[in-house]
Design a protein around this motif. Structure first.
Motif, PDB file in Angstrom:
ATOM      1  N   TYR A  21       0.847  -1.363  -0.046  1.00 30.25           N
ATOM      2  CA  TYR A  21      -0.058   0.298   0.033  1.00 30.25           C
ATOM      3  C   TYR A  21       0.763   1.246   0.122  1.00 30.25           C
ATOM      4  O   TYR A  21       0.865   2.164  -0.698  1.00 30.25           O
ATOM      5  N   ARG A  22       1.708   1.173   0.912  1.00 29.91           N
ATOM      6  CA  ARG A  22       2.474   2.236   1.092  1.00 29.91           C
ATOM      7  C   ARG A  22       3.591   2.711  -0.184  1.00 29.91           C
ATOM      8  O   ARG A  22       3.835   3.759  -0.371  1.00 29.91           O
ATOM      9  N   VAL A  23       3.880   1.657  -1.051  1.00 30.33           N
ATOM     10  CA  VAL A  23       4.729   1.690  -2.213  1.00 30.33           C
ATOM     11  C   VAL A  23       3.963   2.033  -3.322  1.00 30.33           C
ATOM     12  O   VAL A  23       4.483   2.988  -4.264  1.00 30.33           O
ATOM     13  N   THR A  24       2.794   1.671  -3.459  1.00 34.44           N
ATOM     14  CA  THR A  24       1.662   2.067  -4.507  1.00 34.44           C
ATOM     15  C   THR A  24       0.982   3.345  -4.403  1.00 34.44           C
ATOM     16  O   THR A  24       0.291   3.636  -5.254  1.00 34.44           O
ATOM     17  N   THR A  25       1.160   3.921  -3.052  1.00 35.02           N
ATOM     18  CA  THR A  25       0.178   5.415  -2.854  1.00 35.02           C
ATOM     19  C   THR A  25       1.146   6.245  -2.631  1.00 35.02           C
ATOM     20  O   THR A  25       2.445   6.187  -2.033  1.00 35.02           O
ATOM     21  N   SER A  26       0.884   7.639  -3.326  1.00 37.12           N
ATOM     22  CA  SER A  26       1.659   8.901  -2.827  1.00 37.12           C
ATOM     23  C   SER A  26       1.608   9.306  -1.549  1.00 37.12           C
ATOM     24  O   SER A  26       0.332   9.299  -0.982  1.00 37.12           O
ATOM     25  N   PRO A  27       2.516   9.744  -0.697  1.00 36.00           N
ATOM     26  CA  PRO A  27       2.538  10.203   0.342  1.00 36.00           C
ATOM     27  C   PRO A  27       1.870  11.533   0.472  1.00 36.00           C
ATOM     28  O   PRO A  27       1.538  11.942   1.833  1.00 36.00           O
ATOM     29  N   PHE A  28       1.788  12.113  -0.425  1.00 29.20           N
ATOM     30  CA  PHE A  28       1.137  13.483  -0.489  1.00 29.20           C
ATOM     31  C   PHE A  28      -0.353  13.421  -0.547  1.00 29.20           C
ATOM     32  O   PHE A  28      -0.999  14.346  -0.423  1.00 29.20           O
ATOM     33  N   LYS A  29      -0.838  12.292  -0.904  1.00 28.48           N
ATOM     34  CA  LYS A  29      -2.238  12.086  -1.084  1.00 28.48           C
ATOM     35  C   LYS A  29      -3.000  11.530   0.102  1.00 28.48           C
ATOM     36  O   LYS A  29      -2.431  10.507   0.464  1.00 28.48           O
ATOM     37  N   GLY A  30      -4.182  12.097   0.287  1.00 30.34           N
ATOM     38  CA  GLY A  30      -4.955  11.342   1.544  1.00 30.34           C
ATOM     39  C   GLY A  30      -5.526  10.181   0.974  1.00 30.34           C
ATOM     40  O   GLY A  30      -6.196  10.365  -0.120  1.00 30.34           O
TER      41      GLY A  30
ATOM     42  N   LEU B 241       9.299  -6.923   9.495  1.00 23.50           N
ATOM     43  CA  LEU B 241       8.235  -6.373   8.491  1.00 23.50           C
ATOM     44  C   LEU B 241       8.337  -4.821   8.983  1.00 23.50           C
ATOM     45  O   LEU B 241       8.185  -3.952   8.130  1.00 23.50           O
ATOM     46  N   SER B 242       8.048  -4.794  10.198  1.00 23.10           N
ATOM     47  CA  SER B 242       8.177  -3.350  10.718  1.00 23.10           C
ATOM     48  C   SER B 242       9.199  -2.813  10.533  1.00 23.10           C
ATOM     49  O   SER B 242       9.160  -1.267  10.305  1.00 23.10           O
ATOM     50  N   SER B 243      10.414  -3.160  10.299  1.00 27.91           N
ATOM     51  CA  SER B 243      11.606  -2.615  10.188  1.00 27.91           C
ATOM     52  C   SER B 243      11.505  -2.261   8.591  1.00 27.91           C
ATOM     53  O   SER B 243      12.008  -0.919   8.444  1.00 27.91           O
ATOM     54  N   ILE B 244      11.111  -2.661   7.984  1.00 25.54           N
ATOM     55  CA  ILE B 244      11.060  -2.559   6.472  1.00 25.54           C
ATOM     56  C   ILE B 244      10.035  -1.366   6.483  1.00 25.54           C
ATOM     57  O   ILE B 244      10.337  -0.352   5.568  1.00 25.54           O
ATOM     58  N   ILE B 245       9.057  -1.114   6.825  1.00 23.18           N
ATOM     59  CA  ILE B 245       7.907  -0.059   6.891  1.00 23.18           C
ATOM     60  C   ILE B 245       8.609   1.229   7.683  1.00 23.18           C
ATOM     61  O   ILE B 245       8.603   2.233   6.911  1.00 23.18           O
ATOM     62  N   ILE B 246       9.325   1.038   8.631  1.00 21.38           N
ATOM     63  CA  ILE B 246      10.141   2.244   9.106  1.00 21.38           C
ATOM     64  C   ILE B 246      11.036   2.668   8.233  1.00 21.38           C
ATOM     65  O   ILE B 246      11.098   4.092   8.173  1.00 21.38           O
ATOM     66  N   THR B 247      11.823   1.739   7.652  1.00 28.37           N
ATOM     67  CA  THR B 247      13.017   2.152   6.674  1.00 28.37           C
ATOM     68  C   THR B 247      12.134   2.989   5.514  1.00 28.37           C
ATOM     69  O   THR B 247      12.638   4.068   5.025  1.00 28.37           O
ATOM     70  N   MET B 248      11.097   2.625   5.043  1.00 25.10           N
ATOM     71  CA  MET B 248      10.329   3.144   4.046  1.00 25.10           C
ATOM     72  C   MET B 248      10.035   4.384   4.379  1.00 25.10           C
ATOM     73  O   MET B 248       9.992   5.590   3.665  1.00 25.10           O
TER      74      MET B 248
END
Length: 195
Positions: free
Chosen positions: A15-24, A170-177
């Motif tokens: 989800y985080r990879v495929t969505t823009s962080p600037f869009k809600g 997997l949380s480590s991957i999320i935090i790094t991203m």
């Protein structure tokens, strides 16, 4: 197999990879991603009715072939979500479904006392062979094949430890991203100030 925690975290990563962080984004989209990442484990349901929970688990529903079938089924999702990018929905659907297969492939599974195959039918329909990685990042064991024994085994000390390891990896991957996205955004902001 990894727990639903691992599959859900992988769904969130996608989800985080495929969505823009600037869009809600609406929360139901996140829930949809998490649900799709766990869909292959619905193959437990027919086993409940025949009294053998793992009877159909890790078969053809855990394969690249079924991932492609699911991805083609994603043609209807853009209409439901009122989005126009069908190719994007198909690609995301494939990635979410296939991520489940990859995580299960990367799980150290002991020999099954019920005689069920260990691993996943990774290359179905081209091969009915079961495959498991020679190395493992995840490990979870379910003792017993009845629903009651299965549910009790989830809360065993070994399985709680395995779920903790999944969460940490997997949380480590999320935090790094998230850190990478934050630093990238800050760099963009700094560059704009210097212009």
């Amino acid at each position: 197999m990894p727990s639903p925690i691992a599959h859900s975290l992988m769904g969130y990563i996608i989800y985080r990879v495929t969505t823009s962080p600037f869009k809600g984004q609406k929360r139901y989209i996140i829930l949809l991603y998490l649900f799709i990442a766990n869909i292959p484990d619905l193959d437990f349901v027919p086993g409940i009715f025949v009294g053998s929970l793992s009877r159909y688990h890790h078969g053809m529903s855990h394969s690249i072939g079924f991932s492609l079938i699911f991805a083609f089924g994603c043609y209807i999702i853009p209409g439901i979500l009122r989005q126009e990018n069908i190719k994007r929905c198909v690609a995301i659907g494939f990635c979410l479904y296939f991520s489940h297969i990859v995580l299960d492939y990367l799980t150290n599974a002991p020999s099954n006392p019920y005689g069920d195959p260990v691993g996943v039918q990774f290359f179905w329909p081209f091969s009915n062979e079961y495959y498991i990685a020679p190395f493992a990042f995840f490990q979870i064991i379910h003792f017993g094949d009845t629903t009651g024994d299965f549910l009790l085994s989830i809360f065993s000390l070994h399985n709680l430890k395995a779920m903790s390891i999944e969460f940490i990896i997997l949380s480590s991957i999320i935090i790094t991203m998230e850190l990478w996205k934050y630093l990238r955004k800050k760099h963009w902001f700094i560059c704009r100030l210097s212009d």
